[in-house]
Design a protein around this motif. Structure first.
Motif, PDB file in Angstrom:
ATOM      1  N   CYS A   1      -6.144   1.602  14.662  1.00 55.84           N
ATOM      2  CA  CYS A   1      -5.318   1.422  13.445  1.00 55.84           C
ATOM      3  C   CYS A   1      -3.969   2.133  13.576  1.00 55.84           C
ATOM      4  O   CYS A   1      -3.085   1.922  12.749  1.00 55.84           O
ATOM      5  CB  CYS A   1      -6.057   1.961  12.223  1.00 55.84           C
ATOM      6  SG  CYS A   1      -7.705   1.279  12.028  1.00 55.84           S
TER       7      CYS A   1
ATOM      8  N   LEU B   1       0.530  -7.212  10.147  1.00 62.42           N
ATOM      9  CA  LEU B   1       0.435  -6.094   9.212  1.00 62.42           C
ATOM     10  C   LEU B   1       1.566  -5.106   9.486  1.00 62.42           C
ATOM     11  O   LEU B   1       1.871  -4.792  10.643  1.00 62.42           O
ATOM     12  CB  LEU B   1      -0.916  -5.379   9.358  1.00 62.42           C
ATOM     13  CG  LEU B   1      -2.154  -6.236   9.109  1.00 62.42           C
ATOM     14  CD1 LEU B   1      -3.416  -5.366   9.133  1.00 62.42           C
ATOM     15  CD2 LEU B   1      -2.070  -6.987   7.789  1.00 62.42           C
TER      16      LEU B   1
ATOM     17  N   CYS C   1      -1.105   1.513  10.792  1.00 56.66           N
ATOM     18  CA  CYS C   1      -1.237   0.315   9.968  1.00 56.66           C
ATOM     19  C   CYS C   1      -1.044   0.710   8.502  1.00 56.66           C
ATOM     20  O   CYS C   1      -1.504   1.768   8.063  1.00 56.66           O
ATOM     21  CB  CYS C   1      -2.621  -0.296  10.160  1.00 56.66           C
ATOM     22  SG  CYS C   1      -2.962  -1.608   8.980  1.00 56.66           S
TER      23      CYS C   1
ATOM     24  N   PHE D   1      -2.467  -0.176   5.990  1.00 59.36           N
ATOM     25  CA  PHE D   1      -3.717  -0.044   5.237  1.00 59.36           C
ATOM     26  C   PHE D   1      -4.579   1.122   5.703  1.00 59.36           C
ATOM     27  O   PHE D   1      -5.685   1.318   5.201  1.00 59.36           O
ATOM     28  CB  PHE D   1      -4.541  -1.343   5.329  1.00 59.36           C
ATOM     29  CG  PHE D   1      -3.893  -2.504   4.624  1.00 59.36           C
ATOM     30  CD1 PHE D   1      -3.732  -2.503   3.243  1.00 59.36           C
ATOM     31  CD2 PHE D   1      -3.435  -3.600   5.340  1.00 59.36           C
ATOM     32  CE1 PHE D   1      -3.129  -3.559   2.589  1.00 59.36           C
ATOM     33  CE2 PHE D   1      -2.832  -4.665   4.693  1.00 59.36           C
ATOM     34  CZ  PHE D   1      -2.675  -4.640   3.307  1.00 59.36           C
TER      35      PHE D   1
ATOM     36  N   CYS E   1     -10.130   2.526   6.809  1.00 55.64           N
ATOM     37  CA  CYS E   1      -9.307   1.380   6.413  1.00 55.64           C
ATOM     38  C   CYS E   1      -9.465   1.200   4.905  1.00 55.64           C
ATOM     39  O   CYS E   1     -10.588   1.133   4.405  1.00 55.64           O
ATOM     40  CB  CYS E   1      -9.823   0.160   7.159  1.00 55.64           C
ATOM     41  SG  CYS E   1      -9.088  -1.381   6.584  1.00 55.64           S
TER      42      CYS E   1
ATOM     43  N   ILE F   1      -8.849  -1.353   3.136  1.00 59.03           N
ATOM     44  CA  ILE F   1      -9.252  -2.723   2.727  1.00 59.03           C
ATOM     45  C   ILE F   1     -10.360  -3.209   3.669  1.00 59.03           C
ATOM     46  O   ILE F   1     -10.382  -4.379   4.060  1.00 59.03           O
ATOM     47  CB  ILE F   1      -8.044  -3.686   2.772  1.00 59.03           C
ATOM     48  CG1 ILE F   1      -7.233  -3.494   4.081  1.00 59.03           C
ATOM     49  CG2 ILE F   1      -7.132  -3.512   1.583  1.00 59.03           C
ATOM     50  CD1 ILE F   1      -6.978  -4.734   4.803  1.00 59.03           C
TER      51      ILE F   1
ATOM     52  N   ARG G   1     -10.389  -6.747   5.816  1.00 55.85           N
ATOM     53  CA  ARG G   1      -9.485  -6.567   6.961  1.00 55.85           C
ATOM     54  C   ARG G   1      -9.417  -7.870   7.768  1.00 55.85           C
ATOM     55  O   ARG G   1     -10.373  -8.666   7.751  1.00 55.85           O
ATOM     56  CB  ARG G   1      -9.934  -5.390   7.819  1.00 55.85           C
ATOM     57  CG  ARG G   1     -11.234  -5.568   8.559  1.00 55.85           C
ATOM     58  CD  ARG G   1     -11.808  -4.209   8.919  1.00 55.85           C
ATOM     59  NE  ARG G   1     -12.954  -4.271   9.819  1.00 55.85           N
ATOM     60  CZ  ARG G   1     -14.191  -4.647   9.473  1.00 55.85           C
ATOM     61  NH1 ARG G   1     -14.445  -5.064   8.249  1.00 55.85           N
ATOM     62  NH2 ARG G   1     -15.167  -4.638  10.354  1.00 55.85           N
TER      63      ARG G   1
HETATM   64  S1  SF4 Z   1      -6.360  -3.513   8.445  1.00 53.88           S
HETATM   65 FE1  SF4 Z   1      -7.702  -1.768   8.448  1.00 53.88          FE
HETATM   66  S2  SF4 Z   1      -8.913  -2.007  10.321  1.00 53.88           S
HETATM   67 FE2  SF4 Z   1      -7.106  -3.321  10.539  1.00 53.88          FE
HETATM   68  S3  SF4 Z   1      -5.594  -2.049  11.610  1.00 53.88           S
HETATM   69 FE3  SF4 Z   1      -5.256  -1.835   9.408  1.00 53.88          FE
HETATM   70  S4  SF4 Z   1      -6.387   0.002   8.810  1.00 53.88           S
HETATM   71 FE4  SF4 Z   1      -7.155  -0.662  10.805  1.00 53.88          FE
END
Ligand code: SF4
Ligand code: SF4
Length: 204
Positions: free
Chosen positions: A20, A85, A93, A95, A101, A103, A107
């Motif tokens: 991530c 993303l 990331c 998120f 994470c 979400i 995801r």
């Molecule tokens: S959406 Fe969630 S699982 Fe995917 S890279 Fe971002 S934080 Fe990581």
């Protein structure tokens, strides 16, 4: 990238967060991923847009490099793009909320599959490890062997969605070539409308 036979695959996520926060990993998103994110963000389209980056493809990228793209690039009025993303603080990331994470259930498919990519391989009994994942993902080789049937099903589903996505992009690009490309925002909204139809139960 290297491959393994399906029956040899052991993996258990250790929640290191590496995937991530890796600056080399860009999570590109299909129309279905976008729809799942939209729902996770309570159908707030403007908020969703703030979480998305548009990875720009330069017009002089050659055909060989284009063929390596898993998700086709989209011709828009703002240039040729692939939605992904957004990264914050240089490499995290948008998120990612350490150590999880935010979400998780919604995801993107690429995150659900990581460290496996499920790209087309010559043998249906092979999986492809994501680039560098065998060096950086501490979950590989941990836990019990993964279910063979589940891997085969996940691979099939992933490849079907990628094909549907790229077919949709082909249609969009054909229309764009006629002279009226959509904006990036309009493309994302089209993804959501299309995914709603795609996900609703088929009649008959
Ligand atoms: S959406 Fe969630 S699982 Fe995917 S890279 Fe971002 S934080 Fe990581
Ligand atoms: S790098 Fe591997 S072990 Fe770490 S969070 Fe990602 S999938 Fe899990």
């Amino acid at each position: 990238m290297s491959s393994s036979k399906l029956q040899e695959v052991r993996f258990k996520c250790q929640q290191s967060g590496h995937c991530c926060c890796d600056p080399k990993i860009i999570v590109t998103t299909t129309f279905l991923d976008m729809y799942n994110l939209y729902q996770a963000l309570e159908n707030d389209f403007d908020y969703l847009l703030k979480k998305i980056s548009f990875y720009r493809i330069e017009s002089d990228v050659n055909l060989v490099s284009r063929k390596k793209l898993v998700l086709s690039s989209i011709q828009t009025s703002e240039g040729e793009i692939i939605p992904s993303l957004r990264k914050v603080k240089a490499s995290n990331c948008v998120f990612y909320t350490k150590p999880n994470c935010s979400i998780y259930q919604s995801r993107p498919q690429a995150c659900k599959n990581y460290p496996i990519t499920f790209l087309e391989s010559k043998s249906k009994n092979q999986i492809i490890w994501a680039k560098n994942s065998q060096k950086t993902c501490p979950g590989i080789g941990k836990g019990k062997p993964l279910s063979l049937n589940r891997l085969i099903q996940e691979k099939k589903t992933t490849l079907e969605v990628i094909k549907t996505h790229n077919d949709l992009i082909h249609e969009l690009n054909t229309e764009a070539a006629k002279g009226e490309p959509l904006t990036a925002r309009e493309v994302l909204w089209m993804f959501i409308v299309y995914a709603e139809k795609f996900s609703s139960p088929k009649e008959g």
